[in-house]
Design a protein around this motif. Structure first.
Motif: not given
Length: 316
Positions: A248, A250, A283, A299, A302-304
């Protein structure tokens, strides 16, 4: 095309801004924070970093960015310690920690020592969360020994910062500039006011700006200069093709609006640099500057959280 050139210049600046104005070493200022590591002396096995272990569950390595100690992850540790065993890394010479004995091949030594730490501690494919330099280190570790590392969360970092302004740049083309930068940075030349101005381009909250500035002022200029040189002269864009785990990524762009950047144009830089990475998702934060875990905390978590839940299982 003018705005694109400015964008690349400013993107490069966010990696530089924590270090390029570093003064000479100053007396360390004691800061009390929840979960603040109190590292013992560095063992001979990994002389370039210390580790604080907090929590239980699947192991997670948290690697800070340039000039920051492991306490930059305090809130992240508090969020994850009930479900993950957090191995919080503090790199030698950053944020008031003692400088390493040698800076020769500094980041390569850190990489090798972190991989050795994973092996000696018998950590089963630990998750790695890295910010800036820490994200670069996570990519380097995973591409060097893909079987040793689990999923990665990369916080505002790129595989080759030397190519931000020119995607076709090679290490040899970048090396003279990197050498000049290393020499300048190793001398140290700024005061607290200048450092704070640079830090304000990377983080929004006033208290956070104060803390990050303090860490920068406490860092060893020669160590920071060598770390920057190593990043500028290491190109991982092809090597990341070997990474077997999901990643992921960021990214940040909001700090560069004044220079004509957009989320789409900044994303394009990330997309190009991560093109060879097999399993990844990029993202972009809407509001965060470089320290996304500070500026866009909800944010970030939430994504992690969703990524880790989808791509990890509890340690046996």
């Amino acid at each position: 095309m003018a705005y694109a050139t400015s964008l690349r210049s400013i993107c490069a600046a966010f990696f530089l801004s924590a270090a390029v104005l570093l003064p000479g070493p100053t007396a360390a200022t004691t800061t009390t924070q929840a979960l603040a590591p109190t590292p013992a002396e560095r063992p001979a096995a990994h002389p370039n970093f210390t580790v604080q272990v907090v929590g239980k569950g699947r192991p997670v390595l948290l690697i800070p960015g340039l000039t920051c100690p492991g306490t930059v992850w305090n809130e992240t540790v508090a969020h994850y310690q009930k479900q993950y065993q957090c191995h919080v890394i503090s790199l030698a010479g950053f944020g008031g920690t003692a400088a390493p004995v040698s800076t020769d091949k500094l980041l390569q030594s850190v990489r090798d020592q972190l991989l050795a730490y994973i092996k000696t501690q018998k950590l089963n494919k630990p998750i790695v969360i890295g910010h800036s330099l820490g994200g670069f280190m996570a990519l380097w570790m995973s591409s060097t020994q893909p079987e040793a590392v689990g999923p990665l969360v990369i916080v505002d970092s790129l595989p080759f910062i030397g190519a931000i302004q020119n995607p076709a740049a090679t290490v040899e083309q970048v090396r003279p500039m990197a050498e000049g930068m290393r020499q300048q940075m190793s001398k140290g030349s700024a005061n607290a006011t200048q450092q704070r101005q640079m830090t304000a381009s990377m983080v929004t909250d006033t208290a956070r700006i104060t803390q990050v500035t303090r860490w920068a002022l406490q860092s060893d200029p020669a160590t920071v200069a060598q770390a920057m040189y190593d990043m500028y002269t290491t190109d991982l864009r092809q090597d990341i093709a070997r990474i077997q785990q999901p990643v992921l990524v960021l990214g940040a762009w909001a700090a560069y609006k004044a220079y004509g950047s957009t989320k789409e144009s900044t994303r394009a830089i990330f997309t190009q640099q991560y093109a060879k990475l097999p399993q990844h998702r990029v993202e972009m934060s809407e509001a965060g500057k470089h320290f996304l875990m500070y500026d866009d905390t909800q944010w970030f978590f939430q994504l992690s959280d969703a990524f880790l839940k989808q791509n990890t299982v509890a340690a046996k």
